[in-house]
Write a protein that holds these residues in place. Structure first.
Motif, PDB file in Angstrom:
ATOM      1  N   LEU A  95     -10.382   7.990 -13.377  1.00 49.93           N
ATOM      2  CA  LEU A  95      -9.666   6.826 -13.883  1.00 49.93           C
ATOM      3  C   LEU A  95      -8.840   7.145 -15.119  1.00 49.93           C
ATOM      4  CD1 LEU A  95     -12.401   4.069 -13.413  1.00 49.93           C
ATOM      5  CD2 LEU A  95     -10.403   4.513 -11.993  1.00 49.93           C
ATOM      6  N   ASP A  96      -9.373   7.991 -15.997  1.00 52.34           N
ATOM      7  CA  ASP A  96      -8.609   8.286 -17.216  1.00 52.34           C
ATOM      8  C   ASP A  96      -7.336   9.055 -16.897  1.00 52.34           C
ATOM      9  OD1 ASP A  96     -10.006  10.574 -16.494  1.00 52.34           O
ATOM     10  OD2 ASP A  96     -10.312  11.241 -18.560  1.00 52.34           O
ATOM     11  N   THR A  97      -7.387   9.922 -15.875  1.00 56.07           N
ATOM     12  CA  THR A  97      -6.183  10.641 -15.451  1.00 56.07           C
ATOM     13  C   THR A  97      -5.191   9.680 -14.801  1.00 56.07           C
ATOM     14  OG1 THR A  97      -7.449  12.667 -15.098  1.00 56.07           O
ATOM     15  CG2 THR A  97      -5.301  12.532 -14.021  1.00 56.07           C
ATOM     16  N   ALA A  98      -5.700   8.748 -13.984  1.00 53.70           N
ATOM     17  CA  ALA A  98      -4.830   7.739 -13.374  1.00 53.70           C
ATOM     18  C   ALA A  98      -4.127   6.926 -14.456  1.00 53.70           C
ATOM     19  CB  ALA A  98      -5.649   6.824 -12.474  1.00 53.70           C
ATOM     20  N   PHE A  99      -4.850   6.612 -15.528  1.00 52.48           N
ATOM     21  CA  PHE A  99      -4.243   5.819 -16.598  1.00 52.48           C
ATOM     22  C   PHE A  99      -3.152   6.620 -17.314  1.00 52.48           C
ATOM     23  CE2 PHE A  99      -4.047   4.117 -20.934  1.00 52.48           C
ATOM     24  CZ  PHE A  99      -3.765   2.784 -20.645  1.00 52.48           C
ATOM     25  N   GLU A 105       6.987  12.013 -11.988  1.00 45.94           N
ATOM     26  CA  GLU A 105       6.432  12.255 -13.317  1.00 45.94           C
ATOM     27  C   GLU A 105       4.922  12.009 -13.340  1.00 45.94           C
ATOM     28  OE1 GLU A 105       7.850  13.463 -15.952  1.00 45.94           O
ATOM     29  OE2 GLU A 105       9.885  13.591 -15.162  1.00 45.94           O
ATOM     30  N   ALA A 106       4.471  10.940 -12.651  1.00 48.20           N
ATOM     31  CA  ALA A 106       3.038  10.651 -12.601  1.00 48.20           C
ATOM     32  C   ALA A 106       2.292  11.750 -11.856  1.00 48.20           C
ATOM     33  CB  ALA A 106       2.810   9.300 -11.920  1.00 48.20           C
ATOM     34  N   GLN A 107       2.905  12.245 -10.775  1.00 47.56           N
ATOM     35  CA  GLN A 107       2.274  13.311 -10.010  1.00 47.56           C
ATOM     36  C   GLN A 107       2.147  14.577 -10.838  1.00 47.56           C
ATOM     37  OE1 GLN A 107       1.437  12.772  -6.360  1.00 47.56           O
ATOM     38  NE2 GLN A 107       0.019  14.259  -7.201  1.00 47.56           N
ATOM     39  N   ALA A 108       3.099  14.815 -11.734  1.00 53.02           N
ATOM     40  CA  ALA A 108       3.027  15.987 -12.603  1.00 53.02           C
ATOM     41  C   ALA A 108       1.816  15.897 -13.526  1.00 53.02           C
ATOM     42  CB  ALA A 108       4.310  16.112 -13.419  1.00 53.02           C
ATOM     43  N   ASN A 135       0.806  -1.213   0.000  1.00 54.03           N
ATOM     44  CA  ASN A 135       0.000   0.000   0.000  1.00 54.03           C
ATOM     45  C   ASN A 135       0.842   1.267   0.000  1.00 54.03           C
ATOM     46  OD1 ASN A 135      -2.372  -1.567   0.188  1.00 54.03           O
ATOM     47  ND2 ASN A 135      -2.115  -1.712   2.416  1.00 54.03           N
ATOM     48  N   LEU A 136       2.138   1.112   0.215  1.00 51.81           N
ATOM     49  CA  LEU A 136       3.048   2.247   0.317  1.00 51.81           C
ATOM     50  C   LEU A 136       4.369   1.870  -0.331  1.00 51.81           C
ATOM     51  CD1 LEU A 136       2.991   5.095   1.713  1.00 51.81           C
ATOM     52  CD2 LEU A 136       4.132   4.031   3.659  1.00 51.81           C
ATOM     53  N   SER A 137       4.853   2.726  -1.219  1.00 54.41           N
ATOM     54  CA  SER A 137       6.138   2.450  -1.865  1.00 54.41           C
ATOM     55  C   SER A 137       7.276   2.686  -0.878  1.00 54.41           C
ATOM     56  CB  SER A 137       6.317   3.360  -3.078  1.00 54.41           C
ATOM     57  OG  SER A 137       6.500   4.709  -2.669  1.00 54.41           O
ATOM     58  N   LEU A 138       8.461   2.265  -1.265  1.00 58.18           N
ATOM     59  CA  LEU A 138       9.617   2.502  -0.418  1.00 58.18           C
ATOM     60  C   LEU A 138       9.858   4.000  -0.245  1.00 58.18           C
ATOM     61  CD1 LEU A 138      11.868   1.149   1.192  1.00 58.18           C
ATOM     62  CD2 LEU A 138      13.286   1.212  -0.860  1.00 58.18           C
ATOM     63  N   GLN A 139       9.660   4.758  -1.324  1.00 55.92           N
ATOM     64  CA  GLN A 139       9.805   6.208  -1.229  1.00 55.92           C
ATOM     65  C   GLN A 139       8.722   6.798  -0.335  1.00 55.92           C
ATOM     66  OE1 GLN A 139      12.267   8.169  -2.296  1.00 55.92           O
ATOM     67  NE2 GLN A 139      11.252   9.885  -1.287  1.00 55.92           N
ATOM     68  N   VAL A 151       2.399   3.021  -7.898  1.00 51.81           N
ATOM     69  CA  VAL A 151       3.261   4.204  -7.919  1.00 51.81           C
ATOM     70  C   VAL A 151       2.645   5.250  -7.002  1.00 51.81           C
ATOM     71  CG1 VAL A 151       4.268   6.027  -9.345  1.00 51.81           C
ATOM     72  CG2 VAL A 151       4.019   3.698 -10.261  1.00 51.81           C
ATOM     73  N   GLN A 152       3.412   5.703  -6.013  1.00 46.62           N
ATOM     74  CA  GLN A 152       2.880   6.589  -4.985  1.00 46.62           C
ATOM     75  C   GLN A 152       2.546   7.962  -5.559  1.00 46.62           C
ATOM     76  OE1 GLN A 152       2.441   5.188  -2.096  1.00 46.62           O
ATOM     77  NE2 GLN A 152       1.521   6.918  -1.050  1.00 46.62           N
ATOM     78  N   CYS A 153       1.257   8.334  -5.465  1.00 49.33           N
ATOM     79  CA  CYS A 153       0.798   9.665  -5.887  1.00 49.33           C
ATOM     80  C   CYS A 153      -0.230  10.151  -4.871  1.00 49.33           C
ATOM     81  CB  CYS A 153       0.180   9.617  -7.282  1.00 49.33           C
ATOM     82  SG  CYS A 153       1.360   9.283  -8.605  1.00 49.33           S
TER      83      CYS A 153
END
Length: 307
Positions: A278-282, A215-218, A168-172, A270-272
């Motif tokens: 859903l389309d934005t998540a994709f 990058e995903a958060q951007a 549920n949580l990435s290493l970062q 990927v932690q965001c």
């Protein structure tokens, strides 16, 4: 205890609304009257400086308190000084009320590596990195405050570790919320026989996931900037997947608790932050998959993030 990035900027308006206002109050009110609380207005500014982590507990807390490192009884003249404030969990703040500042290690002087968490006990211990002249004070701090093995802190440490181990949580993400737990996880991996190789792999995977998350958060940030609210089904995670055998990087992702194997496939979250459609998540997952593929030399693909 962890290092706190210095300095934490004094917030706008603090001088007039807290320092000067408080100094005027002190001039009119003799001791032992407790000083008026003009500092809580700036609690969230202090929390931001501490990255919402308790100065002594070293973990993310939802709502902390403004602590006077030198108490108002000890140094009444510092009651309204920004430099005397520390961000602490409320119950830890209460536990130090009768302690003098000379009996405690100041969170502001702690450096990386002075303390560590031992697995699986989750106890906090000192390391040899603490300067000899401060070691006795550090030892006294663990005796004077319930930091080493108090069940309240151990329970929180266990909860953060569980979030990571369950994917549920990435290493970062773990590093952001509970840095000492993240270091303990990496140390546990590096203590294996293939320690040198594991350290190199863990480092490259952590960096790749950090870049993918950025990058995903951007992508998500761009959506949130243009849209006031989420319309339709909301999503709170970005997922990618890869196909392959138990070799680098898939084996390491699973071993580190960052990937969940489903037969020949491995899912990675990927932690965001935020809520998004859903389309934005994709779209964010597409970008994250590109980054991971580039960094780790294995083909990753986007998933839509639905459970």
């Amino acid at each position: 205890m962890i290092a706190i990035e210095q300095p934490i900027p004094e917030p706008e308006g603090f001088d007039s609304r807290c320092r000067k206002r408080g100094t005027a109050w002190l001039a009119k009110n003799a001791s032992p009257t407790r000083p008026a609380d003009y500092w809580s207005e700036f609690r969230l500014d202090l929390a931001e400086g501490f990255k919402n982590r308790c100065g002594y507990g070293g973990m993310w807390i939802s709502s902390g308190t403004v602590d006077h490192f030198a108490s108002c009884d000890e140094r009444r003249d510092l009651s309204y000084e920004w430099s005397n404030f520390r961000y602490l969990d409320g119950w830890i703040n209460s536990s130090k009320k009768n302690k003098k500042s000379s009996e405690l290690l100041d969170p502001y002087i702690v450096e990386d590596g002075w303390f560590e968490i031992i697995l699986p006990s989750l106890q906090l211990v000192l390391t040899d990195a603490i300067p000899p002249e401060l070691r006795s004070l550090a030892e006294a701090t663990l005796k004077n405050l319930p930091l080493a093995h108090d069940e309240r802190l151990v329970r929180n440490r266990r909860a953060w570790l569980k979030e990571y181990e369950q994917g549920n949580l990435s290493l970062q993400g773990l590093k952001n919320k509970a840095p000492l737990i993240a270091k303990a996880v990496l140390k546990r991996l590096s203590d294996r026989p293939e320690s040198g190789e594991v350290r190199a792999h863990a480092s490259s995977i952590a960096l790749a996931l950090q870049n993918a998350s950025f990058e995903a958060q951007a992508v998500i940030r761009e959506y949130l900037r243009d849209t006031a609210q989420v319309h339709g089904p909301a999503c709170v995670k970005v997922m990618v997947w890869a196909y392959g055998e138990d070799t680098f990087p898939l084996k390491e992702l699973v071993d580190m608790g960052l990937g969940l194997r489903r037969g020949r496939f491995v899912d990675v979250v990927v932690q965001c932050e935020g809520r998004y459609p859903l389309d934005t998540a994709f779209k964010a997952a597409v970008r994250a998959a590109e980054v991971l593929s580039e960094h780790l030399g294995h083909q990753f693909h986007a998933a839509d993030g639905r459970d």
